[in-house]
Write a protein that holds these residues in place. Structure first.
Motif, PDB file in Angstrom:
ATOM      1  N   ARG A 154      27.632  59.047  73.510  1.00 36.77           N
ATOM      2  CA  ARG A 154      27.454  60.536  73.266  1.00 36.77           C
ATOM      3  C   ARG A 154      25.783  60.765  73.194  1.00 36.77           C
ATOM      4  O   ARG A 154      25.156  59.997  72.786  1.00 36.77           O
ATOM      5  N   PRO A 155      25.529  62.022  73.629  1.00 37.21           N
ATOM      6  CA  PRO A 155      23.935  62.350  73.702  1.00 37.21           C
ATOM      7  C   PRO A 155      23.647  63.265  72.410  1.00 37.21           C
ATOM      8  O   PRO A 155      22.405  63.529  72.477  1.00 37.21           O
TER       9      PRO A 155
ATOM     10  N   THR B 194      25.549  72.801  78.431  1.00 35.08           N
ATOM     11  CA  THR B 194      25.990  71.893  77.116  1.00 35.08           C
ATOM     12  C   THR B 194      26.330  70.426  77.923  1.00 35.08           C
ATOM     13  O   THR B 194      26.487  69.521  77.023  1.00 35.08           O
ATOM     14  N   GLU B 195      26.288  70.122  79.216  1.00 40.07           N
ATOM     15  CA  GLU B 195      26.380  68.740  79.743  1.00 40.07           C
ATOM     16  C   GLU B 195      24.971  68.652  80.247  1.00 40.07           C
ATOM     17  O   GLU B 195      24.711  67.521  80.948  1.00 40.07           O
TER      18      GLU B 195
ATOM     19  N   PHE C 206      37.173  74.097  80.773  1.00 41.08           N
ATOM     20  CA  PHE C 206      36.033  73.923  80.248  1.00 41.08           C
ATOM     21  C   PHE C 206      35.174  72.710  80.916  1.00 41.08           C
ATOM     22  O   PHE C 206      34.009  72.721  81.204  1.00 41.08           O
ATOM     23  N   GLU C 207      35.824  71.538  80.841  1.00 42.13           N
ATOM     24  CA  GLU C 207      35.100  70.222  81.294  1.00 42.13           C
ATOM     25  C   GLU C 207      34.717  70.630  82.716  1.00 42.13           C
ATOM     26  O   GLU C 207      33.769  70.164  83.312  1.00 42.13           O
TER      27      GLU C 207
ATOM     28  N   SER D  45      29.638  74.179  71.113  1.00 41.22           N
ATOM     29  CA  SER D  45      29.010  74.886  72.257  1.00 41.22           C
ATOM     30  C   SER D  45      29.145  76.355  72.424  1.00 41.22           C
ATOM     31  O   SER D  45      28.429  76.847  72.963  1.00 41.22           O
TER      32      SER D  45
ATOM     33  N   ILE E 260      31.777  72.777  82.776  1.00 46.24           N
ATOM     34  CA  ILE E 260      30.269  72.107  82.306  1.00 46.24           C
ATOM     35  C   ILE E 260      29.870  71.115  83.077  1.00 46.24           C
ATOM     36  O   ILE E 260      28.640  71.077  83.592  1.00 46.24           O
ATOM     37  N   ARG E 261      30.673  70.278  83.797  1.00 52.56           N
ATOM     38  CA  ARG E 261      30.352  69.286  84.490  1.00 52.56           C
ATOM     39  C   ARG E 261      30.182  69.310  85.833  1.00 52.56           C
ATOM     40  O   ARG E 261      29.038  69.290  86.447  1.00 52.56           O
TER      41      ARG E 261
ATOM     42  N   LEU F  47      29.483  65.205  67.213  1.00 48.69           N
ATOM     43  CA  LEU F  47      29.167  66.411  68.119  1.00 48.69           C
ATOM     44  C   LEU F  47      28.232  67.251  67.465  1.00 48.69           C
ATOM     45  O   LEU F  47      27.575  68.085  68.078  1.00 48.69           O
TER      46      LEU F  47
ATOM     47  N   PHE G  59      28.709  61.798  80.905  1.00 48.04           N
ATOM     48  CA  PHE G  59      27.700  62.501  80.373  1.00 48.04           C
ATOM     49  C   PHE G  59      26.774  61.386  79.902  1.00 48.04           C
ATOM     50  O   PHE G  59      25.750  61.761  79.567  1.00 48.04           O
TER      51      PHE G  59
HETATM   52  C1  DMJ Z   1      29.866  66.574  76.496  1.00 45.97           C
HETATM   53  O1  DMJ Z   1      30.618  66.873  77.718  1.00 45.97           O
HETATM   54  C2  DMJ Z   1      29.357  67.900  76.149  1.00 45.97           C
HETATM   55  O2  DMJ Z   1      27.877  67.750  75.583  1.00 45.97           O
HETATM   56  C3  DMJ Z   1      30.183  68.641  75.384  1.00 45.97           C
HETATM   57  O3  DMJ Z   1      29.487  69.962  74.872  1.00 45.97           O
HETATM   58  C4  DMJ Z   1      30.566  67.875  74.229  1.00 45.97           C
HETATM   59  N1  DMJ Z   1      31.013  66.723  74.677  1.00 45.97           N
HETATM   60  C5  DMJ Z   1      30.320  65.789  75.548  1.00 45.97           C
HETATM   61  C6  DMJ Z   1      29.278  64.883  74.973  1.00 45.97           C
HETATM   62  O4  DMJ Z   1      29.464  64.257  73.724  1.00 45.97           O
END
Ligand code: DMJ
Length: 687
Positions: free
Chosen positions: A579-580, A667-668, A285-286, A448, A289-290, A508, A639
């Motif tokens: 976090r975003p 999601t990133e 997953f990581e 996500s 997304i990244r 989150l 992130f």
């Molecule tokens: C990010 O890697 C992504 O937004 C993911 O979906 C959830 N966690 C982190 C940010 O908090």
């Protein structure tokens, strides 16, 4: 540089493109590879061929040493065999040399021209001898090969058959044609906002990006993340030994902020150093997304081929994770074996072929696994449910449907499963294909997945009706069973544990405000305003979670029980790691409503970041947002550059920077263009 004009990228039958056809053998919706009847027939054929060659060798060995063996051949074995008469319209092929000799004689009027029985016999014998010699040669070569090489040849053959089958079934399963404009001309080019105050704020956010980047470069270049306080590199086990997470995660933010020099140095690093051939157990997953997301995004923005190449290379490496009975992937995968086999390979069909060989290894070595803490060895909904967008693009970028097959299979499994109260539990066992534990969350472990259902619908140019239905059904159930209002009117999303609610909401979970608003337009009749309103209410609650802290940045989780609202009560939930999700929701709410409060709230976050998280060596997370003295966690999360700063920058940009109808944020926060059905529309919008 534009991506290269308007491209109907996948209008040819599946498998017709680069490396096409792997999906035919291995990419069926069953998600299993190499077990089809064609494959079996082929293995069988290969063994039979070997036995047959040996038999022929013995027979002819004997025949050639017998006196007058030609009589024996003509009289007993071949005399009446019409198949061995030279055909009038024969073409060069096996045994062609003998036939050519006969033809040559005929042209020269020599004895033994066609029609002459003696010559015909001689020709037949010549051809037989030739075939025999070739069979011997092949048998000898085969015997000299290592078992691995023989296995590889079998697989190559299998793959070829699968490819042939796929192209013979043209139209059987093809991805729809899509059009991709030279997308960086659709709103990816930076323009200054007209309002001077807004311009200044946006400039400030760019300066923050420069500070984060400059320090990463100075103290942790090439490492995954920066330790801004101790000034060194930080390695996360999420990426195994893959390095450079911050560089790949930051690429598209650098691009849209017009930080050309920094983008170029990042690109050069990717070209020279980004290496997936490492002994590493990674989070699928990581990494998806990244790294995959970041590379795809950088490709679409810049048009630089290296990003596409690397994205597909990495995508291929992740494929063995899907080797489970259900096709639901493992959370963790060791990508080492794949790396060793692809080190020297050229991009394209060659390494894709080798991928299929390596897979045999993976199948037998059981290299994938799940997190040890996950209920009953389960895979996690938010992980396997957050591959869809990137994998759809990988199929378009590689011309190979296998990536799309894998994620469509996940979709099918989920769609077919019975859902408790219409909800999707967080844990699914990849062996049984059944839910493992009835825990439901729109925050960690679930989040996500819902986001990707909505975005799959949007990214497909609103053609993926299944995704749309699953999304709206899911959020309806969530609203019924998880969404509650506090005594003082704050709307929150609780966690559901087998029917009981835990009145806690994670940082989150705050992304969901933006998600509800983004999907509102396509909601069932009469629900558009409702979902916009729900988005606004979640945004407000999350803002409260920030506002009720000392530093004005929110905790990891906050509760609505024991007399508190939107406050963390447990020490281990009080941290903030840059976090975003909250500013992400502000960004969607701003774009969709233009209510100035979202810019105001976003600016509060900027000021808080500057005051409490900025240190000389970058930006750090905080251990306790209620504590009056900063206690740094000493990590500048990748992130922060990919998401937090990008969303903030967009809030203070005009709407035509990355318009939402053309771009989907993974999601990133990496950018994926909508796969448009409509060439004309793309052309017009691209002007
Ligand atoms: C990010 O890697 C992504 O937004 C993911 O979906 C959830 N966690 C982190 C940010 O908090």
């Amino acid at each position: 540089m534009p991506v290269g004009g308007l491209l109907p990228l996948f209008s040819s039958p599946a498998g017709g493109g680069l490396g096409g056809g792997l999906g035919g053998g291995g990419g069926s919706s069953s998600g299993r590879k190499g077990s089809g009847p064609a494959a079996f027939r082929l293995t069988e054929k290969f063994v039979l061929l070997l036995v047959f060659s040996a038999f022929i060798t013995l027979c002819f060995g004997a025949i050639f040493f017998l006196p007058d063996s030609s009589k024996l051949l003509s009289g007993v074995l071949f005399h009446s065999s019409p198949a061995l008469q030279p055909a009038a319209d024969h073409k060069p092929g096996p045994g062609a040399r003998a036939e050519d000799a006969a033809e040559g004689r005929a042209r020269r009027g020599e004895e033994g021209a066609p029609g002459d029985p003696a010559a015909s016999l001689e020709d037949n014998l010549a051809r037989i001898r030739e075939n025999h010699e070739r069979a011997l040669r092949e048998a000898k070569e085969t015997l000299q090969k290592l078992p691995e090489e023989i296995q590889r040849d079998i697989l190559m053959e299998k793959e070829k058959v699968a490819q042939d089958q796929l192209s013979n079934r043209a139209g059987f399963r093809r991805l729809p044609p899509v059009y991709l404009a030279p997308v960086n001309t659709i709103g990816a080019i930076d323009r200054e906002p007209a309002d001077a105050a807004i311009r200044e704020k946006r400039e400030k956010i760019k300066e923050m990006m420069k500070h984060a980047w400059k320090n990463y470069k100075r103290y942790a270049w090439g490492k995954n993340e920066l330790k801004p306080v101790s000034k060194g590199g930080h390695s996360s086990s999420l990426f195994g030994n893959i390095q450079g997470a911050t560089i790949v995660d930051a690429l598209d933010t650098l691009f849209i902020m017009n930080m050309k020099d920094e983008f170029e140095e990042a690109q050069a690093w990717v070209e020279e150093n980004l290496n997936f051939n490492v002994n590493a157990e990674v989070s699928v997953f990581e990494v998806n997304i990244r790294f995959v997301g970041g590379l795809i995004s950088a490709y679409y923005l810049s048009g630089a081929e290296i990003f596409r190449k690397k994205a597909v290379e990495l995508g291929v490496k992740l494929l063995p994770a899907f080797q489970t009975p259900s096709g639901i992937p493992w959370a963790l995968l060791n990508i080492k074996s794949m790396g060793q086999r692809t080190r020297d390979s050229r991009f394209g069909a060659y390494f894709l072929r080798f991928w299929s060989l390596s897979l045999v290894k993976f199948q037998t070595s059981g290299i994938g696994r799940n997190w040890p803490w996950a209920s009953g060895g389960s895979s996690i909904l938010a992980e396997f449910g957050t591959l869809h967008l990137e994998f759809m693009h990988l199929s378009y970028l590689s011309g190979n449907p296998i990536f799309a097959d894998k994620v469509m299979n996940i979709r099918t499994v989920l769609n077919n499963l019975e859902k408790p109260e219409g909800l999707y539990p967080n844990y699914l066992n990849p062996n049984s294909g059944q839910w493992a534990q009835y825990h439901v969350s729109v925050g960690g472990l679930g989040d996500s997945f819902y986001e990707y259902l909505l975005k799959a619908w949007l990214m497909s140019d609103k053609t993926d009706l299944q995704a749309k239905k699953m999304y709206f059904d899911a959020i309806k159930a969530i609203e019924t069973h998880l969404i509650r209002k506090s005594r003082n009117g704050l709307t929150y999303i609780a966690e559901w544990k087998g029917g009981l609610l835990e009145h806690k909401m994670g940082h989150l979970t705050c992304f969901a405000g933006g998600m509800f608003a983004l999907g509102a337009d396509d909601a069932p009749e009469g629900m558009t305003q409702h979902y916009l309103q729900l988005g606004a209410e979640i945004a407000r609650t999350c803002h409260e979670s920030y506002n009720r802290t000392f530093v004005k940045l929110g905790p990891e989780a906050f509760r609505f029980d024991g007399g508190v609202e939107a406050i963390a009560t447990r020490q281990n939930e009080k941290y903030y790691i840059l976090r975003p999700e909250v500013v992400e929701t502000y960004m969607y709410m701003w774009r969709l409503t233009h209510d100035p409060k979202y810019r105001k709230w976003a600016w509060e976050a900027v000021e808080a970041l500057e005051k409490h998280c900025r240190v000389k060596g970058g930006y750090s997370g905080l251990r306790d947002v209620y504590f009056t003295k900063e206690s740094y966690d000493d990590v500048q999360q990748s992130f922060f550059l990919a998401e937090t700063l990008k969303y903030l920058y967009l809030i203070f940009s005009d709407d035509d920077l990355l318009p939402l109808e053309h771009w989907i944020f993974n999601t990133e926060a990496h950018l994926l263009p909508v796969l448009s059905r409509n060439l004309k529309k793309v052309e017009e919008d691209g002007k």
